[in-house]
Design a protein around this motif. Structure first.
Motif, short mmCIF file in Angstrom:
data_model
loop_
_atom_site.label_atom_id
_atom_site.label_comp_id
_atom_site.label_asym_id
_atom_site.label_seq_id
_atom_site.Cartn_x
_atom_site.Cartn_y
_atom_site.Cartn_z
N THR A 1 0.70 -0.59 -0.40
CA THR A 1 0.63 -0.18 0.02
C THR A 1 0.77 1.17 -0.44
O THR A 1 0.23 2.19 -0.48
N GLY A 2 1.84 1.28 0.38
CA GLY A 2 3.12 2.03 0.71
C GLY A 2 3.48 2.63 -0.42
O GLY A 2 3.79 3.63 -1.22
N GLU A 3 3.73 1.86 -1.76
CA GLU A 3 4.13 1.12 -3.09
C GLU A 3 3.12 2.19 -3.74
O GLU A 3 3.74 3.04 -4.65
N ILE A 4 2.05 1.83 -3.73
CA ILE A 4 0.75 2.53 -4.36
C ILE A 4 0.45 3.44 -3.86
O ILE A 4 0.19 4.99 -4.92
N GLU A 5 0.48 4.39 -2.69
CA GLU A 5 0.58 5.83 -2.61
C GLU A 5 1.47 6.43 -2.97
O GLU A 5 1.83 7.41 -3.47
N ALA A 6 2.70 5.53 -3.21
CA ALA A 6 3.82 6.70 -3.39
C ALA A 6 3.68 7.17 -4.93
O ALA A 6 4.02 8.53 -5.03
N ALA A 7 3.72 5.57 -5.89
CA ALA A 7 2.96 6.13 -6.78
C ALA A 7 1.94 7.05 -7.21
O ALA A 7 2.27 8.14 -8.15
N ALA A 8 0.87 7.00 -6.15
CA ALA A 8 0.24 8.04 -6.61
C ALA A 8 0.89 9.48 -6.11
O ALA A 8 0.15 10.42 -7.43
N ARG A 9 1.33 9.85 -5.24
CA ARG A 9 1.30 11.06 -4.96
C ARG A 9 2.86 11.18 -5.87
O ARG A 9 2.02 12.52 -6.87
N GLN A 10 3.16 10.76 -6.57
CA GLN A 10 4.46 10.85 -7.95
C GLN A 10 3.09 11.34 -9.02
O GLN A 10 4.32 12.13 -9.64
N PHE A 11 2.80 10.35 -9.25
CA PHE A 11 1.86 11.16 -10.29
C PHE A 11 1.07 12.31 -10.32
O PHE A 11 0.80 12.89 -11.18
N VAL A 12 -0.04 12.43 -9.31
CA VAL A 12 -0.53 13.19 -8.33
C VAL A 12 0.01 15.02 -8.88
O VAL A 12 0.32 16.01 -9.67
N ARG A 13 1.70 14.54 -8.57
CA ARG A 13 3.02 15.76 -8.19
C ARG A 13 2.87 16.02 -10.26
O ARG A 13 3.39 17.38 -10.49
N LYS A 14 3.29 14.75 -10.45
CA LYS A 14 3.45 15.91 -12.44
C LYS A 14 2.35 15.95 -12.82
O LYS A 14 2.46 17.18 -13.52
N VAL A 15 1.53 15.86 -12.68
CA VAL A 15 0.17 16.61 -13.38
C VAL A 15 -0.42 17.90 -13.34
O VAL A 15 -0.83 18.01 -13.69
N SER A 16 -0.28 17.61 -11.26
CA SER A 16 -0.49 18.98 -10.89
C SER A 16 0.64 19.91 -11.09
O SER A 16 0.87 21.72 -11.38
N ILE B 1 -4.92 11.97 -4.84
CA ILE B 1 -3.60 11.23 -4.15
C ILE B 1 -4.18 9.73 -4.09
O ILE B 1 -4.22 8.79 -4.05
N ALA B 2 -5.04 10.01 -2.98
CA ALA B 2 -6.26 8.82 -2.86
C ALA B 2 -7.04 8.44 -3.45
O ALA B 2 -7.52 7.67 -3.78
N GLU B 3 -7.85 8.71 -4.43
CA GLU B 3 -8.34 8.33 -5.45
C GLU B 3 -7.67 7.78 -6.76
O GLU B 3 -7.92 6.80 -7.07
N VAL B 4 -6.68 8.74 -6.71
CA VAL B 4 -5.27 7.36 -8.16
C VAL B 4 -4.89 6.38 -7.43
O VAL B 4 -4.62 5.42 -8.06
N SER B 5 -5.09 6.36 -5.68
CA SER B 5 -4.28 4.95 -5.12
C SER B 5 -5.20 3.82 -4.94
O SER B 5 -5.14 2.82 -5.19
N ALA B 6 -6.45 4.29 -5.27
CA ALA B 6 -7.87 3.26 -4.89
C ALA B 6 -7.81 3.29 -6.81
O ALA B 6 -7.49 1.61 -7.00
N ALA B 7 -7.89 3.24 -7.18
CA ALA B 7 -7.73 3.35 -8.60
C ALA B 7 -6.29 2.10 -8.96
O ALA B 7 -6.66 0.97 -9.84
#
Length: 82
Positions: free
Chosen positions: A17-32, A49-55
């Motif tokens: 779950t930590g890896e998924i959250e880290a990847a989601a955070r990286q994606f949101v940072r990139k997009v924003s 980040i929570a939505e991307v993590s869930a997906a």
């Protein structure tokens, strides 16, 4: 900000779950375009980040990848030529 998205999960092991959250955070940072959101935008940033993590978790489960509770095991610079 770097132009490449890093792979944060090793294919031979379960995702955490930590890896998924880290990847989601990286994606949101990139997009924003922001590494850290302003105080005004922090709630929207964390919600994204929570939505991307869930997906991402749903995707991994659909692909048959085990998802475990746990921290991000990715280490910056690991696997690079010295």
């Amino acid at each position: 900000m770097c132009r490449s998205i890093k792979t944060l999960r090793r294919p031979e092991s379960a995702a955490t779950t930590g890896e998924i959250e880290a990847a989601a955070r990286q994606f949101v940072r990139k997009v924003s375009g922001y590494r850290t959101p302003s105080a005004r935008n922090a709630e929207a940033f964390e919600a994204a980040i929570a939505e991307v993590s869930a997906a991402s978790e749903r995707l991994l489960q659909a692909l048959g990848v085990a998802v475990e509770e746990g921290p991000d095991r990715w280490v910056a610079g690991a696997g690079r030529a010295q």
